[in-house]
Every structure is written in structure tokens, then in C-alpha cells.
Design an enzyme around this catalytic site. Sequence first.
Site, PDB file in Angstrom:
ATOM      1  N   ASP A 130       0.878  -1.168   0.000  1.00  0.00           N
ATOM      2  CA  ASP A 130       0.000   0.000   0.000  1.00  0.00           C
ATOM      3  C   ASP A 130       0.918   1.221   0.000  1.00  0.00           C
ATOM      4  O   ASP A 130       1.612   1.500   0.986  1.00  0.00           O
ATOM      5  CB  ASP A 130      -0.893  -0.011   1.245  1.00  0.00           C
ATOM      6  CG  ASP A 130      -1.863   1.163   1.247  1.00  0.00           C
ATOM      7  OD1 ASP A 130      -1.572   2.190   0.584  1.00  0.00           O
ATOM      8  OD2 ASP A 130      -2.920   1.061   1.902  1.00  0.00           O
TER       9      ASP A 130
ATOM     10  N   TYR B 246     -10.468  15.257  -6.073  1.00  0.00           N
ATOM     11  CA  TYR B 246      -9.627  14.383  -6.910  1.00  0.00           C
ATOM     12  C   TYR B 246      -8.733  15.233  -7.814  1.00  0.00           C
ATOM     13  O   TYR B 246      -7.513  15.025  -7.874  1.00  0.00           O
ATOM     14  CB  TYR B 246     -10.510  13.448  -7.738  1.00  0.00           C
ATOM     15  CG  TYR B 246      -9.775  12.661  -8.807  1.00  0.00           C
ATOM     16  CD1 TYR B 246      -8.860  11.665  -8.470  1.00  0.00           C
ATOM     17  CD2 TYR B 246      -9.999  12.919 -10.162  1.00  0.00           C
ATOM     18  CE1 TYR B 246      -8.188  10.955  -9.453  1.00  0.00           C
ATOM     19  CE2 TYR B 246      -9.336  12.204 -11.153  1.00  0.00           C
ATOM     20  CZ  TYR B 246      -8.431  11.224 -10.799  1.00  0.00           C
ATOM     21  OH  TYR B 246      -7.756  10.511 -11.766  1.00  0.00           O
ATOM     22  N   GLY B 247      -9.334  16.212  -8.494  1.00  0.00           N
ATOM     23  CA  GLY B 247      -8.545  17.069  -9.383  1.00  0.00           C
ATOM     24  C   GLY B 247      -7.440  17.796  -8.629  1.00  0.00           C
ATOM     25  O   GLY B 247      -6.321  17.949  -9.123  1.00  0.00           O
ATOM     26  N   ALA B 248      -7.754  18.239  -7.418  1.00  0.00           N
ATOM     27  CA  ALA B 248      -6.755  18.955  -6.620  1.00  0.00           C
ATOM     28  C   ALA B 248      -5.592  18.035  -6.265  1.00  0.00           C
ATOM     29  O   ALA B 248      -4.420  18.445  -6.300  1.00  0.00           O
ATOM     30  CB  ALA B 248      -7.409  19.500  -5.352  1.00  0.00           C
ATOM     31  N   ALA B 249      -5.909  16.792  -5.940  1.00  0.00           N
ATOM     32  CA  ALA B 249      -4.842  15.844  -5.585  1.00  0.00           C
ATOM     33  C   ALA B 249      -3.947  15.591  -6.790  1.00  0.00           C
ATOM     34  O   ALA B 249      -2.714  15.531  -6.671  1.00  0.00           O
ATOM     35  CB  ALA B 249      -5.445  14.541  -5.080  1.00  0.00           C
ATOM     36  N   LYS B 250      -4.540  15.453  -7.972  1.00  0.00           N
ATOM     37  CA  LYS B 250      -3.732  15.237  -9.184  1.00  0.00           C
ATOM     38  C   LYS B 250      -2.936  16.495  -9.519  1.00  0.00           C
ATOM     39  O   LYS B 250      -1.755  16.422  -9.885  1.00  0.00           O
ATOM     40  CB  LYS B 250      -4.634  14.855 -10.360  1.00  0.00           C
ATOM     41  CG  LYS B 250      -5.196  13.450 -10.288  1.00  0.00           C
ATOM     42  CD  LYS B 250      -4.107  12.395 -10.252  1.00  0.00           C
ATOM     43  CE  LYS B 250      -4.621  10.993 -10.498  1.00  0.00           C
ATOM     44  NZ  LYS B 250      -3.596   9.958 -10.294  1.00  0.00           N
TER      45      LYS B 250
END
Length: 256
Positions: free
Chosen positions: A62, A160-164
Site C-alpha cells: 500500500d 480528486y482534481g486537486a490531488a492530481k
Amino acid sequence: MSQVVVVSGGGTGIGFATAKYFAGRNGQVVVVGRRSNILAQAVEEIGRAFPSAPAAIPFTADLTLPDQVEGLRDTLKEKFDAFDVLVNAAGGHVLRQHPASAYADGLAGVARRWTDNFRLNTLSAVLLTEALVDQLRAPGGRIIFVSSIAAYRGSGQGCYGAAKASLHPYCYDLAKALGPRGITVNAVAPGYVEDTEFFGAALSETQRAGKLAEAMNGRAGTPDDIANTIGWLASPDACHVTAQILQVNGGAERGR
Ligand SMILES: NC(=O)c1ccc[n+]([C@@H]2O[C@H](COP(=O)([O-])OP(=O)(O)OC[C@H]3O[C@@H](n4cnc5c(N)ncnc54)[C@H](OP(=O)(O)O)[C@@H]3O)[C@@H](O)[C@H]2O)c1
């Protein structure tokens, strides 16, 4: 000599296509993921497709957990003097994996969703990269992140977009630090890609048609579309390409 290629998320979807890309060019591939049975299947399929390539190596970890990434690093260090390519494909949208109802109401749920997406997409790539960066072949090594169209135009709830998107400045900083050693660092940002576990069975025909209509060529991306771009970035032909985010989405980010 075979290129040594580490692919996170190499058991399924884009990562699996990437592992096959390199095995098909006689690469020594290491595939990393959390499910050992999925990795075993992937390794078997790669072996069947490319019997003359070095046998792919599965590693269960993980990547959001530092001690498991350290275990991976220590094991690989014993096997290989250096790596040629690191592909960070592990990731996903936690709201595609768990319904919003799985999260608590209010700010506690918001905090959890953002934290989970950060861990899955940002931290997993950062920990694996930091663990292996000193063993990348220099000159010639390659680091490739898998970002998303969501980093450019959002993903519904932002998390999600912010993490990418947070992978992009990391990519630029690493490229600057490693450039003098002849190592390139880039990211590929796919649009809608089918035949992966990303969306599961969650897309309705209407949702799917909407996604296809966004692409200027009217089709979904395939895992091979992304793997081919990653493969090019890893090739000597791309040796002067670094600190770049390549969008692979049939033009969908601009819309039709
Ligand atoms: N499909 C799309 O439309 C699309 C679009 C843009 C970007 N992307 C990105 O492309 C990448 C690959 O996604 P995909 O579409 O190929 O989906 P996928 O089939 O779900 O692949 C994700 C892989 O990551 C692995 N993974 C997830 N969490 C992990 C963890 N904590 N540690 C280690 N491995 C982990 C999964 O294996 P285990 O579950 O066994 O760990 C799985 O093999 C992801 O980063 C995704 O965000 C996909």
C-alpha cells in the site's frame, strides 16, 4: 541489458498496459499494487504475452504507507543496482470507489474525502518517488506521473482534481533538481479512459455518451493510448522533454 521499470498500479488498467508496453520491449518490469492476486494474474498474462522478456516481478504494497514503501525500496535495492523508469500510475477517485454516503456529513466528511484523495493520488506517488529517486539511473533515468484531465477542469467536488494537480509542481521541482543528472520528470494527464477499474460499473450509458462527446475524435481513451505516451517519454527520443504535463484526451480538455 533490459531496462528496469517500476510501475505502480501495474496490476490493472493504465498501469498494466504500461507494464506490458515495457515487457514487450524486453524490459524487466516490477508491478506494484495492494492486491497480490491481481498482481499474480498480471504477471502471468505478461509472461504469456512476452515469454522472452525477463519475468515480471509482483510486489504487494500500500503506497500510502511509508513503512510498506520502505519495504519495497529495500527489497528492490537487493535485486537491482539501479532503475531506468519509474511510472506512478497508482491512484483513483475515492468518490468513484465509495459512494458519498460512505462519508460522514458536514466538514468531517469533506476532510475525509480530501484527505483520502490526497493520500491515494499524491502521497502514493510522492512516497514511491522519494524512496526510489536515489537509485534512478543517471544519466537516462525517467520519472513519469499519471495526472488527470481533472487537474485542469475539476472533478465534481474538487478533491480528486486537486490531488492530481498537486503532482504538477512536484514534477517541476523534481525535474529541476534531477535535470543536471540527466534524469527527466514528466506527467501524463489522461482524459476518460475505458477498460480500467477507475469507474467500475458506475457509468450509465448517458454518462458514457457525454464523455465520448467531449473528445474531438468522439472516442474514449484506451490504456494503450496512455501507455504509448508514457513509453515515448521513457524513450531516448524524449530525452530533451522534461517538466511537462502531456494531456492525452482526444482534445476533451478544450471541449467540442
Ligand atoms: N481511467 C480514467 O479515465 C483515468 C483518467 C485520468 C486519470 N486516471 C488515473 O490513471 C491512473 C490509473 O488508473 P486506471 O484508470 O488504470 O484505474 P485502475 O484500474 O483502478 O488502476 C489503479 C491502480 O492503482 C492501484 N492502487 C490504488 N491504490 C493503491 C495504493 N494505495 N497502493 C498501491 N497501489 C494502489 C490499484 O491496485 P490495488 O487496488 O490492487 O492496489 C490499481 O491497480 C490513476 O492514477 C487514475 O487516477 C485514470
